[in-house]
Motif scaffolding. Structure first.
Motif, PDB file in Angstrom:
ATOM      1  N   LEU A   1     -28.896 -32.150 -39.688  1.00 43.08           N
ATOM      2  CA  LEU A   1     -27.759 -31.612 -39.571  1.00 43.08           C
ATOM      3  C   LEU A   1     -26.538 -32.049 -40.340  1.00 43.08           C
ATOM      4  CD1 LEU A   1     -27.668 -30.141 -35.665  1.00 43.08           C
ATOM      5  CD2 LEU A   1     -28.442 -29.306 -37.362  1.00 43.08           C
ATOM      6  N   PRO A   2     -25.401 -30.968 -41.287  1.00 45.02           N
ATOM      7  CA  PRO A   2     -24.658 -31.633 -41.837  1.00 45.02           C
ATOM      8  C   PRO A   2     -23.849 -33.075 -40.933  1.00 45.02           C
ATOM      9  CG  PRO A   2     -24.312 -29.390 -41.481  1.00 45.02           C
ATOM     10  CD  PRO A   2     -25.406 -30.145 -40.779  1.00 45.02           C
TER      11      PRO A   2
ATOM     12  N   GLN B   1     -29.713 -22.293 -45.076  1.00 50.01           N
ATOM     13  CA  GLN B   1     -29.173 -22.378 -43.439  1.00 50.01           C
ATOM     14  C   GLN B   1     -28.442 -24.517 -43.943  1.00 50.01           C
ATOM     15  OE1 GLN B   1     -32.289 -22.868 -40.643  1.00 50.01           O
ATOM     16  NE2 GLN B   1     -32.588 -20.596 -40.528  1.00 50.01           N
ATOM     17  N   HIS B   2     -27.848 -23.604 -42.963  1.00 47.24           N
ATOM     18  CA  HIS B   2     -26.887 -25.654 -43.117  1.00 47.24           C
ATOM     19  C   HIS B   2     -27.556 -26.062 -42.527  1.00 47.24           C
ATOM     20  CE1 HIS B   2     -24.171 -23.394 -45.856  1.00 47.24           C
ATOM     21  NE2 HIS B   2     -23.687 -22.564 -45.185  1.00 47.24           N
ATOM     22  N   ALA B   3     -28.904 -26.402 -42.181  1.00 50.54           N
ATOM     23  CA  ALA B   3     -29.762 -27.827 -41.923  1.00 50.54           C
ATOM     24  C   ALA B   3     -30.965 -27.713 -42.521  1.00 50.54           C
ATOM     25  CB  ALA B   3     -29.620 -26.829 -40.380  1.00 50.54           C
ATOM     26  N   ALA B   4     -32.093 -28.787 -42.324  1.00 52.53           N
ATOM     27  CA  ALA B   4     -33.405 -28.818 -42.188  1.00 52.53           C
ATOM     28  C   ALA B   4     -34.139 -29.239 -41.218  1.00 52.53           C
ATOM     29  CB  ALA B   4     -33.460 -30.092 -43.316  1.00 52.53           C
TER      30      ALA B   4
ATOM     31  N   ARG C   1     -28.645 -33.242 -28.077  1.00 55.91           N
ATOM     32  CA  ARG C   1     -27.534 -32.204 -27.498  1.00 55.91           C
ATOM     33  C   ARG C   1     -27.333 -31.081 -29.275  1.00 55.91           C
ATOM     34  NH1 ARG C   1     -26.392 -29.218 -23.319  1.00 55.91           N
ATOM     35  NH2 ARG C   1     -27.186 -30.766 -22.320  1.00 55.91           N
ATOM     36  N   ALA C   2     -27.486 -32.298 -30.172  1.00 57.93           N
ATOM     37  CA  ALA C   2     -26.504 -31.630 -31.383  1.00 57.93           C
ATOM     38  C   ALA C   2     -27.310 -29.632 -32.099  1.00 57.93           C
ATOM     39  CB  ALA C   2     -26.500 -32.877 -32.486  1.00 57.93           C
ATOM     40  N   ILE C   3     -29.121 -31.310 -31.506  1.00 63.01           N
ATOM     41  CA  ILE C   3     -29.811 -29.889 -32.432  1.00 63.01           C
ATOM     42  C   ILE C   3     -30.127 -28.564 -31.812  1.00 63.01           C
ATOM     43  CG2 ILE C   3     -32.788 -29.872 -33.377  1.00 63.01           C
ATOM     44  CD1 ILE C   3     -32.302 -32.394 -33.830  1.00 63.01           C
ATOM     45  N   TYR C   4     -30.244 -29.066 -30.685  1.00 63.31           N
ATOM     46  CA  TYR C   4     -31.005 -27.886 -29.300  1.00 63.31           C
ATOM     47  C   TYR C   4     -29.921 -27.199 -28.589  1.00 63.31           C
ATOM     48  CZ  TYR C   4     -35.547 -29.601 -30.500  1.00 63.31           C
ATOM     49  OH  TYR C   4     -36.678 -29.669 -31.309  1.00 63.31           O
TER      50      TYR C   4
END
Length: 224
Positions: free
Chosen positions: A109-110, A79-82, A14-17
């Motif tokens: 994610l942060p 981006q603030h992600a990898a 849920r957090a990613i997508y």
């Protein structure tokens, strides 16, 4: 649209997508009448060709791929992600030549901590000690430098390097790379030096003894 189902529960889905992730959405009917509801994600289909399918094709333009990947890598770093699993199989080359990342299951994610790590990337491109390194925005540094150096070498002298791409789409072996014993990486470094390609020479050298984070990676990927 792309529908992807998971064989096991995804804590970070849920957090990613976001809303594209559907928890326990698909019913799987098993032997004996059992039913299991599995997680799924529905995403827009990206029309194009996976990067690994373009290796060994006579018409492949490695110069264009090298430039496009470096643009993609820079945009990702900003981006603030990898992504978490950068490799040729997870890069789609669109009909316009633009490159797109797919499969964000291992993303950082942060809001994530080390305990939120669900994937460790593919051993053919990730750092050999990826699961021991901090789970942070730098998890893409090593595989980005690996792919960028590979494409730069192919662009510079495909006849020397293309025959050495292995069946798992690697030109350099990660463990040998950080140990400084990878012959193909040494060849690439010598080639960049002969050509006066300071930027790619520095990028390739940054892989030696890499501890995960690569200082100055953005500058090494920035095209003049």
């Amino acid at each position: 649209m792309l529908l992807k189902c998971y064989a096991r529960r995804r804590r970070n889905g849920r957090a990613i997508y976001k809303s594209a992730f559907l928890s326990e959405e698909i019913a799987i009917f098993g032997m004996g009448g059992t039913i299991e509801y599995v997680d799924a994600v529905v995403l827009p289909w990206i029309d194009g060709t996976p990067l690994d399918h373009l290796f060994h094709r006579p018409t492949t333009d490695y110069n264009a791929l090298s430039r496009s990947f470096e643009q993609l890598a820079l945009a990702t770093l900003c981006q603030h992600a990898a992504h978490g699993d950068i490799k040729p199989e997870n890069i789609v080359v669109g009909s316009d030549g633009a490159l797109h990342l797919i499969d964000f299951d291992g993303a950082w994610l942060p809001s994530f901590s080390d305990d939120d790590r669900e994937e460790t990337g593919s051993p053919t491109f990730c750092h050999p000690r990826q699961n021991e390194l901090p789970f942070d925005k730098h998890i893409d540094d090593f595989p980005m430098a690996m792919v960028a150096t590979m494409l730069a070498a192919l662009a510079a002298k495909r006849e020397e390097f293309e025959p050495h791409i292995l069946s798992d789409n690697v030109l350099f072996v990660p463990q040998r790379v950080i140990e400084g014993t990878d012959d193909m990486l040494r060849r690439a470094i010598r080639l960049f030096e002969r050509r006066g390609d300071v930027r790619h020479h520095a990028l390739a050298n940054s892989l030696y003894g890499c501890e995960g984070r690569i200082e100055g990676l953005e500058e090494m990927l920035t095209q003049e």
